[in-house]
Design a protein around this motif. Structure first.
Motif, PDB file in Angstrom:
ATOM      1  N   GLY A   1      40.119  34.251  46.538  1.00 18.82           N
ATOM      2  CA  GLY A   1      39.653  33.598  45.301  1.00 18.82           C
ATOM      3  C   GLY A   1      38.992  34.670  44.478  1.00 18.82           C
ATOM      4  N   GLY A   2      38.898  34.455  43.171  1.00 19.38           N
ATOM      5  CA  GLY A   2      38.308  35.503  42.341  1.00 19.38           C
ATOM      6  C   GLY A   2      39.394  36.373  41.727  1.00 19.38           C
ATOM      7  N   ALA A   3      38.985  37.159  40.752  1.00 16.26           N
ATOM      8  CA  ALA A   3      39.957  37.967  40.018  1.00 16.26           C
ATOM      9  C   ALA A   3      39.798  39.442  40.354  1.00 16.26           C
TER      10      ALA A   3
ATOM     11  N   ILE B   1      33.341  44.726  33.550  1.00 12.71           N
ATOM     12  CA  ILE B   1      32.160  44.347  34.341  1.00 12.71           C
ATOM     13  C   ILE B   1      31.489  43.116  33.721  1.00 12.71           C
ATOM     14  N   SER B   2      31.389  43.097  32.374  1.00  8.26           N
ATOM     15  CA  SER B   2      30.778  41.936  31.704  1.00  8.26           C
ATOM     16  C   SER B   2      31.570  40.672  32.011  1.00  8.26           C
ATOM     17  N   ASN B   3      32.903  40.780  31.902  1.00  3.80           N
ATOM     18  CA  ASN B   3      33.741  39.611  32.184  1.00  3.80           C
ATOM     19  C   ASN B   3      33.540  39.131  33.608  1.00  3.80           C
ATOM     20  N   ALA B   4      33.479  40.093  34.554  1.00  2.44           N
ATOM     21  CA  ALA B   4      33.334  39.721  35.963  1.00  2.44           C
ATOM     22  C   ALA B   4      32.005  38.998  36.157  1.00  2.44           C
ATOM     23  N   ILE B   5      30.938  39.519  35.539  1.00  3.92           N
ATOM     24  CA  ILE B   5      29.628  38.872  35.691  1.00  3.92           C
ATOM     25  C   ILE B   5      29.683  37.457  35.100  1.00  3.92           C
ATOM     26  N   GLU B   6      30.316  37.350  33.904  1.00  3.46           N
ATOM     27  CA  GLU B   6      30.390  36.026  33.282  1.00  3.46           C
ATOM     28  C   GLU B   6      31.214  35.059  34.139  1.00  3.46           C
ATOM     29  N   ALA B   7      32.211  35.615  34.854  1.00  7.63           N
ATOM     30  CA  ALA B   7      33.060  34.741  35.685  1.00  7.63           C
ATOM     31  C   ALA B   7      32.317  34.228  36.913  1.00  7.63           C
ATOM     32  N   VAL B   8      31.406  35.042  37.471  1.00 10.76           N
ATOM     33  CA  VAL B   8      30.762  34.616  38.726  1.00 10.76           C
ATOM     34  C   VAL B   8      29.425  33.917  38.517  1.00 10.76           C
ATOM     35  N   GLU B   9      28.819  34.119  37.339  1.00  8.59           N
ATOM     36  CA  GLU B   9      27.411  33.714  37.273  1.00  8.59           C
ATOM     37  C   GLU B   9      27.185  32.210  37.403  1.00  8.59           C
ATOM     38  N   ASN B  10      28.162  31.393  36.958  1.00  4.16           N
ATOM     39  CA  ASN B  10      27.942  29.953  37.100  1.00  4.16           C
ATOM     40  C   ASN B  10      28.734  29.354  38.241  1.00  4.16           C
ATOM     41  N   ASP B  11      29.459  30.199  38.938  1.00  2.43           N
ATOM     42  CA  ASP B  11      30.443  29.667  39.861  1.00  2.43           C
ATOM     43  C   ASP B  11      30.047  29.768  41.318  1.00  2.43           C
ATOM     44  N   ARG B  12      29.142  30.661  41.639  1.00  3.01           N
ATOM     45  CA  ARG B  12      28.918  30.991  43.042  1.00  3.01           C
ATOM     46  C   ARG B  12      27.473  30.917  43.460  1.00  3.01           C
ATOM     47  N   VAL B  13      27.270  30.645  44.738  1.00  2.00           N
ATOM     48  CA  VAL B  13      25.921  30.700  45.279  1.00  2.00           C
ATOM     49  C   VAL B  13      25.520  32.168  45.439  1.00  2.00           C
TER      50      VAL B  13
ATOM     51  N   ASN C   1      49.710  60.366  41.592  1.00  2.00           N
ATOM     52  CA  ASN C   1      49.004  61.188  40.620  1.00  2.00           C
ATOM     53  C   ASN C   1      48.199  60.357  39.624  1.00  2.00           C
ATOM     54  N   GLU C   2      47.605  59.290  40.127  1.00  2.00           N
ATOM     55  CA  GLU C   2      46.759  58.494  39.245  1.00  2.00           C
ATOM     56  C   GLU C   2      45.530  58.000  40.005  1.00  2.00           C
ATOM     57  N   MET C   3      44.563  57.537  39.244  1.00  2.00           N
ATOM     58  CA  MET C   3      43.373  56.965  39.852  1.00  2.00           C
ATOM     59  C   MET C   3      43.361  55.479  39.502  1.00  2.00           C
ATOM     60  N   VAL C   4      43.085  54.658  40.514  1.00  2.00           N
ATOM     61  CA  VAL C   4      43.032  53.218  40.235  1.00  2.00           C
ATOM     62  C   VAL C   4      41.597  52.722  40.412  1.00  2.00           C
ATOM     63  N   ILE C   5      41.094  52.098  39.357  1.00  4.35           N
ATOM     64  CA  ILE C   5      39.751  51.524  39.414  1.00  4.35           C
ATOM     65  C   ILE C   5      39.933  50.007  39.501  1.00  4.35           C
ATOM     66  N   ARG C   6      39.261  49.390  40.463  1.00  5.42           N
ATOM     67  CA  ARG C   6      39.398  47.934  40.619  1.00  5.42           C
ATOM     68  C   ARG C   6      38.046  47.271  40.426  1.00  5.42           C
ATOM     69  N   VAL C   7      38.035  46.247  39.567  1.00  6.14           N
ATOM     70  CA  VAL C   7      36.815  45.456  39.415  1.00  6.14           C
ATOM     71  C   VAL C   7      37.126  44.082  40.007  1.00  6.14           C
ATOM     72  N   ILE C   8      36.471  43.797  41.124  1.00 10.26           N
ATOM     73  CA  ILE C   8      36.809  42.591  41.898  1.00 10.26           C
ATOM     74  C   ILE C   8      35.618  41.625  41.848  1.00 10.26           C
ATOM     75  N   ASP C   9      35.904  40.346  41.550  1.00  7.89           N
ATOM     76  CA  ASP C   9      34.781  39.402  41.562  1.00  7.89           C
ATOM     77  C   ASP C   9      35.122  38.225  42.473  1.00  7.89           C
ATOM     78  N   ASN C  10      34.131  37.419  42.782  1.00  8.86           N
ATOM     79  CA  ASN C  10      34.400  36.231  43.597  1.00  8.86           C
ATOM     80  C   ASN C  10      34.194  34.954  42.767  1.00  8.86           C
ATOM     81  N   GLY C  11      34.639  35.041  41.486  1.00  8.94           N
ATOM     82  CA  GLY C  11      34.576  33.899  40.567  1.00  8.94           C
ATOM     83  C   GLY C  11      35.799  32.998  40.752  1.00  8.94           C
ATOM     84  N   PRO C  12      36.153  32.224  39.711  1.00  6.14           N
ATOM     85  CA  PRO C  12      37.247  31.248  39.863  1.00  6.14           C
ATOM     86  C   PRO C  12      38.651  31.861  39.770  1.00  6.14           C
ATOM     87  N   GLY C  13      38.758  33.143  39.404  1.00  5.68           N
ATOM     88  CA  GLY C  13      40.079  33.760  39.226  1.00  5.68           C
ATOM     89  C   GLY C  13      40.636  33.429  37.845  1.00  5.68           C
TER      90      GLY C  13
END
Ligand code: ADP
Length: 449
Positions: free
Chosen positions: A431-433, A348-360, A374-386
């Motif tokens: 776009g985004g990671a 989550i920290s990385n995602a915030i750092e990726a988007v904070e200077n990049d997006r309106v 038989n697994e759980m997948v957690i996805r953290v998606i951002d709209n930064g530069p990827g």
């Protein structure tokens, strides 16, 4: 029992009531009914049910009144015993140091103990028609309402942990539980619930968890600093030797004539030192492998809420909007709470750092789904530069940040792999990671809880 009208003197306490009732009946010419105490010849009073009926002539005029008196002493005794019992029960309910409530089968509030009214400063009417919403912390309302209405619909027990607003505006943590009362056909006739103040315990637990996460982080940072020092030290020696021996080999080769036995032994020494450097690196790699994790069943949505709260403790990280969608009824999964928490905090920290200077309008979306593997997948998606290279970023010391350590993803991957899971990155089409964490729903190994 049939007796005539006026069978004894009316008890002084009943007199006014009986008289009033008679007045009404006479004025309206309507039947009369009341409970009254009459004195018997021995001077004792007894309870009777008095029923009077007017008898009319053909013209509709009242010509007589008929009355019946039925002795209801036994009934009155039972009623009074019941009243005493009810008062005792209410006394017990009101002395229990918790809040009690009941609702109809459809969830409409039917009773609230005095403690709830005192705590909230609200009245019973305020609780009707979802009015209880106003006493629940806005951040906890959605989960509480979901749990409550799921219970009402399914008939299963209700459980929720939430903050309740005190009359002075302060919130305290409460644990609420509700159970249905059923009739002999199994139909729910009422829900009964209890809310217990867990504020101190909850705050102590939160504090403990924060502290252990901070400690784990601090000790890891210390380890990284020590590690970096010892890597530099351990690699320095063989690298210096490799360099010296290569120089020597070059000199022996350039000599006229070239001294091949010396070249050979200089290369031998170079190879020996290169192997030594490689062994050092292997040893360091081993340090990162986590073989033992202590697993307990934990709810990923709970851990995620906690992780977001921890990240947002940093005032700089609060501005970014975080949306999350979790599948309903996600099962609890066996994890080392602190370690997986650290992974979530990192992503989550990385995602915030990726988007904070990049997006309106920076946005982070978090999803958790159960897969058919038989697994759980957690996805953290951002709209930064990827990400440039979705594999390289998982190597230790790879960072593009001025103050970055480049350890977050390396450590996170080793944690997830120690849980027999996978952590990988990809770029989204928009776009985004996207960072994916797949964790097994069940796992062989030491699991408790
Ligand atoms: P650090 O955050 O200290 O740089 P990490 O191992 O957590 O260390 O991340 C390594 C690198 O991966 C970051 O420096 C950044 O370049 C890249 N990265 C991580 N997360 C993202 C993301 N969500 N979007 C773009 N790049 C990312």
């Amino acid at each position: 029992m049939w007796v005539g009208v006026g069978g004894g003197a009316v008890h002084p306490e009943d007199f006014d009531r009986v008289l009033a009732s008679w007045r009404v009946a006479l004025a309206a010419g309507a039947p009369i009914e009341h409970e009254v105490r009459f004195r018997r010849a021995d001077g004792t009073y007894h309870w009777f049910l008095y029923r009077g009926l007017p008898l009319r002539d053909d013209g509709g005029n009242i010509v007589k009144w008929y009355a019946t008196l039925t002795n209801i002493d036994a009934l009155k005794q039972t009623e009074s015993a019941l009243q005493t019992r009810e008062q005792e029960l209410v006394g017990i309910i009101e002395t229990i140091p918790s809040m009690l409530w009941s609702t109809s089968p459809t969830g409409e509030v039917t009773h609230i103990s005095q403690r709830v009214l005192e705590y909230t400063g609200l009245s019973l009417e305020d609780f009707l028609d979802l009015g209880w919403k106003r006493m629940i912390h806005p951040d906890d309302f959605e989960d509480t309402a979901k749990a409550f209405f799921r219970a009402i619909q399914s008939g299963d027990s209700y459980r929720a942990t939430h903050r309740l607003r005190r009359r002075d505006g302060e919130y305290r943590w409460y644990y609420a539980s509700g159970e249905p009362l059923r009739d002999s056909d199994g139909r729910i006739i009422q829900w009964y619930g209890l809310s217990i103040d867990i504020d101190e315990r909850k705050r102590a637990e939160d504090h403990l968890r924060d502290t252990s996460i901070k400690l784990a982080k601090a000790s890891r940072l210390a380890t990284v600093a020590e590690l970096a020092g010892s890597i530099a030290h351990e690699l320095n020696q063989p690298l210096m030797a490799i360099s010296a021996n290569s120089q020597a080999a070059k000199r022996w080769l350039n000599a006229a004539p070239p001294n091949m036995p010396e070249v050979n032994s200089a290369i031998e020494r170079t190879l020996r030192d290169a192997r030594a450097a490689d062994e050092t690196i292997q040893r360091i790699r081993k340090l990162f492998k986590r073989e033992s994790v202590v697993k307990k069943k934990a709810s990923i949505p709970d851990m995620m809420t906690e992780a977001i709260r921890l990240v947002q403790e940093d005032p700089n990280k609060r501005a970014v909007q975080i949306d999350w969608h979790f599948d309903e009824n996600l099962p609890a999964i066996p994890v080392d709470h602190i370690q997986i928490q650290e992974v979530l905090v990192n992503l989550i920290s990385n995602a915030i750092e990726a988007v904070e200077n990049d997006r309106v309008s920076p946005l982070i979306t978090i999803r958790a789904t159960e897969t058919d593997q038989n697994e759980m997948v957690i996805r953290v998606i951002d709209n930064g530069p990827g990400v440039n290279d979705p594999e390289e970023i998982f190597d230790a010391f790879v960072t593009t940040k001025a103050k970055g350590m480049g350890m977050g993803l390396a450590v996170s991957r080793s944690i997830v792999e120690a849980h027999s899971g996978r952590l990988w990155a990809e770029n989204s089409k928009a776009g985004g990671a996207i960072f994916n964490v797949a964790l097994p729903l069940s796992h062989a190994g030491p699991t408790t809880g």
